[in-house]
Design a protein around this motif. Structure first.
Motif, PDB file in Angstrom:
ATOM      1  N   ALA A 162      36.234  44.045  42.566  1.00 27.33           N
ATOM      2  CA  ALA A 162      37.128  44.076  43.721  1.00 27.33           C
ATOM      3  C   ALA A 162      37.862  42.750  43.865  1.00 27.33           C
ATOM      4  O   ALA A 162      39.063  42.723  44.180  1.00 27.33           O
ATOM      5  N   TYR A 163      37.186  41.639  43.612  1.00 25.49           N
ATOM      6  CA  TYR A 163      37.827  40.335  43.699  1.00 25.49           C
ATOM      7  C   TYR A 163      38.893  40.176  42.621  1.00 25.49           C
ATOM      8  O   TYR A 163      39.954  39.609  42.883  1.00 25.49           O
ATOM      9  N   ASN A 164      38.640  40.695  41.424  1.00 25.79           N
ATOM     10  CA  ASN A 164      39.620  40.625  40.347  1.00 25.79           C
ATOM     11  C   ASN A 164      40.879  41.412  40.705  1.00 25.79           C
ATOM     12  O   ASN A 164      41.996  40.952  40.460  1.00 25.79           O
ATOM     13  N   VAL A 165      40.717  42.593  41.284  1.00 27.39           N
ATOM     14  CA  VAL A 165      41.875  43.385  41.709  1.00 27.39           C
ATOM     15  C   VAL A 165      42.645  42.640  42.790  1.00 27.39           C
ATOM     16  O   VAL A 165      43.890  42.583  42.770  1.00 27.39           O
ATOM     17  N   LEU A 166      41.940  42.030  43.727  1.00 31.09           N
ATOM     18  CA  LEU A 166      42.587  41.261  44.787  1.00 31.09           C
ATOM     19  C   LEU A 166      43.341  40.074  44.212  1.00 31.09           C
ATOM     20  O   LEU A 166      44.474  39.781  44.607  1.00 31.09           O
ATOM     21  N   TRP A 167      42.747  39.379  43.246  1.00 34.50           N
ATOM     22  CA  TRP A 167      43.391  38.218  42.635  1.00 34.50           C
ATOM     23  C   TRP A 167      44.653  38.619  41.882  1.00 34.50           C
ATOM     24  O   TRP A 167      45.672  37.938  41.976  1.00 34.50           O
TER      25      TRP A 167
ATOM     26  N   GLY B   2      19.809  46.168  41.612  1.00 32.64           N
ATOM     27  CA  GLY B   2      20.712  46.313  42.753  1.00 32.64           C
ATOM     28  C   GLY B   2      21.617  45.108  42.923  1.00 32.64           C
ATOM     29  O   GLY B   2      22.806  45.240  43.225  1.00 32.64           O
ATOM     30  N   GLY B   3      21.056  43.915  42.718  1.00 32.70           N
ATOM     31  CA  GLY B   3      21.861  42.690  42.799  1.00 32.70           C
ATOM     32  C   GLY B   3      22.933  42.638  41.725  1.00 32.70           C
ATOM     33  O   GLY B   3      24.070  42.227  41.974  1.00 32.70           O
ATOM     34  N   VAL B   4      22.579  43.074  40.517  1.00 37.53           N
ATOM     35  CA  VAL B   4      23.548  43.085  39.418  1.00 37.53           C
ATOM     36  C   VAL B   4      24.680  44.082  39.704  1.00 37.53           C
ATOM     37  O   VAL B   4      25.853  43.785  39.509  1.00 37.53           O
ATOM     38  N   VAL B   5      24.320  45.269  40.188  1.00 36.92           N
ATOM     39  CA  VAL B   5      25.339  46.282  40.496  1.00 36.92           C
ATOM     40  C   VAL B   5      26.247  45.799  41.619  1.00 36.92           C
ATOM     41  O   VAL B   5      27.480  45.905  41.539  1.00 36.92           O
ATOM     42  N   TYR B   6      25.672  45.240  42.672  1.00 40.04           N
ATOM     43  CA  TYR B   6      26.473  44.741  43.792  1.00 40.04           C
ATOM     44  C   TYR B   6      27.393  43.621  43.329  1.00 40.04           C
ATOM     45  O   TYR B   6      28.574  43.580  43.697  1.00 40.04           O
ATOM     46  N   ASN B   7      26.882  42.705  42.508  1.00 38.86           N
ATOM     47  CA  ASN B   7      27.687  41.587  42.022  1.00 38.86           C
ATOM     48  C   ASN B   7      28.840  42.083  41.141  1.00 38.86           C
ATOM     49  O   ASN B   7      29.952  41.570  41.223  1.00 38.86           O
ATOM     50  N   SER B   8      28.588  43.070  40.302  1.00 35.86           N
ATOM     51  CA  SER B   8      29.668  43.583  39.451  1.00 35.86           C
ATOM     52  C   SER B   8      30.739  44.281  40.285  1.00 35.86           C
ATOM     53  O   SER B   8      31.933  44.133  40.014  1.00 35.86           O
ATOM     54  N   ILE B   9      30.351  45.027  41.304  1.00 38.28           N
ATOM     55  CA  ILE B   9      31.341  45.668  42.185  1.00 38.28           C
ATOM     56  C   ILE B   9      32.132  44.610  42.947  1.00 38.28           C
ATOM     57  O   ILE B   9      33.358  44.717  43.081  1.00 38.28           O
ATOM     58  N   TYR B  10      31.457  43.573  43.415  1.00 35.68           N
ATOM     59  CA  TYR B  10      32.133  42.503  44.137  1.00 35.68           C
ATOM     60  C   TYR B  10      33.160  41.802  43.246  1.00 35.68           C
ATOM     61  O   TYR B  10      34.299  41.572  43.655  1.00 35.68           O
ATOM     62  N   HIS B  11      32.785  41.484  42.000  1.00 32.41           N
ATOM     63  CA  HIS B  11      33.707  40.787  41.104  1.00 32.41           C
ATOM     64  C   HIS B  11      34.866  41.685  40.681  1.00 32.41           C
ATOM     65  O   HIS B  11      35.987  41.211  40.495  1.00 32.41           O
TER      66      HIS B  11
END
Length: 167
Positions: free
Chosen positions: A37-42, A26-35
Motif C-alpha cells: 500500500a505504501y508503494n502504491v501511495l509513493w 501474521g506480522g509478515v503478512v501485515y508488513n507485506s500488505i503495508y509496504h
C-alpha cells in the motif's frame, strides 16, 4: 533438585509454539500488505508531483503567451507502450515518468517558439534528443522520438524508452 517430567508440558509447548509461529506469519503478512500500500501511495505521489511541475510551467507559459495563438504554449511528452521483448524487462512507471520529466526539461527551449518554424526546430530536437542517454536510478535509458505533432499551441511528442545497451 528435581526436574518435573517434560511430557506433562508437551501439549502446552506445542500450542505456545503454534501461537508464536502464527504471530510471526501474521506480522509478515501485515508488513507485506503495508509496504504494498505504501508503494502504491509513493508511486501516486511521484506521478502527482510530476503533473504539478508540468501544470506550473504550463500556467506560466499560458500567462506569458496568452495573446499570441501561433506559438507553442504547452509541451506534452508521452511514452509509447513498450512491452518486454527479447528478454528485456518492461520499464517501471516511476522510471518512465522520471525519464519523461528529464526529456521535457530538455525540450523546454521549444516553448514559446513559432508553430510555423517547427520544421527546423523539430529537426534540431530530433538530432539532439534522439538516442540520448538519460541516467535514472543509476541505470541508463535511451529515448527514441517516434512522433512530433503540433496542434493548437500544443507540441505533443511520443517517445519510446528502452534500456541502454553498451556496445
Amino acid at each position: 533438585m528435581r526436574l518435573p517430567p517434560f511430557h506433562r508440558y508437551r501439549r502446552f509447548s506445542q500450542i505456545a509454539a503454534v501461537f508464536v509461529l502464527g504471530m510471526i506469519v501474521g506480522g509478515v503478512v501485515y508488513n507485506s500488505i503495508y509496504h504494498m500500500a505504501y508503494n502504491v501511495l509513493w508511486m501516486t505521489n511521484q506521478d502527482l508531483r510530476i503533473e504539478i511541475e508540468q501544470y506550473k510551467s504550463d500556467i506560466q507559459t499560458l500567462k506569458k503567451y496568452n495573446n499570441t495563438s501561433t506559438v507553442i504554449r504547452e509541451i506534452k511528452v508521452r511514452t509509447e507502450a513498450t512491452t518486454a521483448k527479447e528478454g528485456k524487462a518492461a520499464i517501471d512507471p516511476v522510471t518512465s515518468k522520471e525519464v519523461l520529466r528529464k526529456l521535457a526539461a530538455d525540450l523546454e527551449p521549444m516553448r514559446g517558439r513559432s508553430m510555423f518554424e517547427i520544421d527546423s526546430d523539430g529537426k534540431l530536437a530530433r538530432l539532439l534528443l534522439d538516442s540520448k542517454i538519460y541516467l535514472v536510478r543509476e541505470k541508463e535509458y535511451t529515448v527514441s522520438i517516434r512522433t512530433m505533432l503540433v496542434m493548437e499551441g500544443v507540441l505533443q511528442i511520443w517517445v519510446e524508452i528502452s534500456p541502454y545497451k553498451h556496445s
